[in-house]
Design a protein around this motif. Structure first.
Motif, PDB file in Angstrom:
ATOM      1  N   ALA A 302      28.355 -19.612 -65.432  1.00  0.00           N
ATOM      2  CA  ALA A 302      27.089 -20.208 -65.010  1.00  0.00           C
ATOM      3  C   ALA A 302      26.466 -21.029 -66.119  1.00  0.00           C
ATOM      4  O   ALA A 302      25.901 -22.108 -65.879  1.00  0.00           O
ATOM      5  CB  ALA A 302      26.122 -19.104 -64.557  1.00  0.00           C
ATOM      6  N   LEU A 303      26.560 -20.528 -67.346  1.00  0.00           N
ATOM      7  CA  LEU A 303      25.985 -21.236 -68.491  1.00  0.00           C
ATOM      8  C   LEU A 303      26.630 -22.610 -68.673  1.00  0.00           C
ATOM      9  O   LEU A 303      25.972 -23.583 -69.061  1.00  0.00           O
ATOM     10  CB  LEU A 303      26.177 -20.396 -69.753  1.00  0.00           C
ATOM     11  N   ILE A 304      27.915 -22.712 -68.364  1.00  0.00           N
ATOM     12  CA  ILE A 304      28.634 -23.979 -68.533  1.00  0.00           C
ATOM     13  C   ILE A 304      28.444 -24.901 -67.331  1.00  0.00           C
ATOM     14  O   ILE A 304      28.217 -26.106 -67.483  1.00  0.00           O
ATOM     15  CB  ILE A 304      30.138 -23.700 -68.748  1.00  0.00           C
ATOM     16  N   ILE A 305      28.495 -24.345 -66.127  1.00  0.00           N
ATOM     17  CA  ILE A 305      28.547 -25.168 -64.911  1.00  0.00           C
ATOM     18  C   ILE A 305      27.162 -25.590 -64.415  1.00  0.00           C
ATOM     19  O   ILE A 305      26.967 -26.744 -64.017  1.00  0.00           O
ATOM     20  CB  ILE A 305      29.301 -24.414 -63.806  1.00  0.00           C
ATOM     21  N   VAL A 306      26.193 -24.673 -64.418  1.00  0.00           N
ATOM     22  CA  VAL A 306      24.885 -24.965 -63.822  1.00  0.00           C
ATOM     23  C   VAL A 306      24.204 -26.191 -64.415  1.00  0.00           C
ATOM     24  O   VAL A 306      23.646 -27.014 -63.673  1.00  0.00           O
ATOM     25  CB  VAL A 306      23.972 -23.722 -63.895  1.00  0.00           C
ATOM     26  N   PRO A 307      24.219 -26.393 -65.757  1.00  0.00           N
ATOM     27  CA  PRO A 307      23.586 -27.617 -66.287  1.00  0.00           C
ATOM     28  C   PRO A 307      24.189 -28.901 -65.727  1.00  0.00           C
ATOM     29  O   PRO A 307      23.470 -29.884 -65.482  1.00  0.00           O
ATOM     30  CB  PRO A 307      23.829 -27.511 -67.801  1.00  0.00           C
TER      31      PRO A 307
END
Length: 342
Positions: A302-307
């Motif tokens: 999530a930390l990598i994809i959401v932004p």
């Protein structure tokens, strides 16, 4: 913060994103028979969300996937207990999506009219049933010892849930009307603003009743603060709509939807699903979550994809930020023969 708690709020974030974004899509679809006086008007309305509606809709897929991976017991109970309402939502979304693609195929007036009504129904049904579903989740369900829902479909249609459904239906309608004022010009914009001011009165009554009931029945300090934020944001949105400050009105409307949804999650926390049959045995964040190892891997993903998702969403809104008018639609229609000839 514990990983299960973190993922409870991540799931909340995804649902907030879905209701804020697809909420105004629903509102535009509901507005179709009220604002569109002729086919050109209705094409203007559909074109306001044409480039973005499918992107907005993907948020519910992400929310459902996050729910399944982080809280599988919660996912299983909801999807089995709400099988019929969720099936109706799915069918309505399919009907709406098909209608967007097929209404312009040029098969005649009746053809177009049928698909316009399908867009209306495909927007109104989810707007109503999502509110019914989330109200029932907040209120709780009759669960056995294995957290299986043992009630009936009609048990879901209780007064609190129906009030929640009417609240989301009218709130999304208002949200869509304000979006139309932000995206259109001329007479359509004026009609949308006039109707938004009328619908806003109904929203105010229903939302105050529903949020007040929620806070009273499931009190939390965070829930009270968020409910007050939703009310204040809506008052600001209504006032700025009256003052013709469309961009500010839409932003405050989005805050209203976000705060209202977060009120439900805050009222639910730390439970995932209260048990009305045995209040001492609710489905909680602790007994309904995946392992820390699973949640840890998901957190990095999530930390990598959401932004990137947020950046793409913002870029899409920026690219399609211009207003649309009848002149735009008529001009495109006049250009079509030349484009074909070329």
């Amino acid at each position: 913060m514990d990983l299960p708690v973190l993922w409870f709020w991540i799931v909340a974030f995804f649902f907030v994103g879905y209701f804020v974004l697809d909420g105004f899509d629903f509102g535009v679809g509901i507005a179709l028979p009220f604002i569109g006086k002729d086919d050109t008007d209705r094409r203007v309305l559909i074109n306001t969300i044409g480039p973005i509606w499918d992107l907005n809709e993907t948020w519910v897929i992400v929310a459902g996937a996050a729910l399944f991976a982080s809280f599988p017991e919660w996912y299983a109970t909801i999807f089995s207990g709400f099988y019929l309402p969720l099936l109706l939502i799915l069918l309505a979304l399919i009907v709406r999506g098909v209608s967007f693609e097929y209404r312009h195929q040029g098969k005649g007036v009746e053809w177009t009219r049928w698909f316009d009504w399908m867009i209306f129904v495909g927007s109104a049904v989810p707007a109503l049933l999502w509110g019914v579903a989330f109200a029932n989740i907040t209120q709780g369900l009759a669960l056995d010892e294995n957290f299986n829902y043992i009630g009936s479909f009609f048990d879901l249609l209780n007064p609190y849930a129906l009030l929640g459904g009417l609240t989301t239906l009218t709130l999304f309608f208002y949200h869509g009307l304000v979006f139309i004022t932000r995206k259109t010009e001329g007479d359509i914009r004026d009609r949308a603003r006039s109707l938004a001011l009328k619908v806003g009165v109904v929203v105010a009554v229903l939302a105050i009743a529903f949020l007040g009931w929620t806070v009273a029945a499931h009190f939390s300090v965070a829930g009270l603060i968020l409910a007050l934020l939703a009310v204040l944001a809506f008052v600001g949105s209504y006032a700025t709509t009256l003052l013709r400050r469309d961009g500010i009105a839409f932003a405050l409307g989005a805050i209203t939807v976000a705060a209202a949804v977060l009120t439900l999650f805050a009222s639910l926390f730390p439970n995932l699903l209260p048990n009305t049959l045995d209040p001492s045995n609710p489905l909680t964040i602790t007994n309904g979550s995946s392992s820390d190892y699973t949640l840890g891997i998901m957190s990095w993903a999530a930390l990598i994809i959401v932004p990137f998702v947020l950046a793409y969403q913002a870029w899409t809104f920026w690219v399609f930020r211009k207003r649309i008018s009848r002149k735009t639609i008529i001009g495109d229609a006049h250009e079509e023969p030349a484009a074909v000839a070329a």
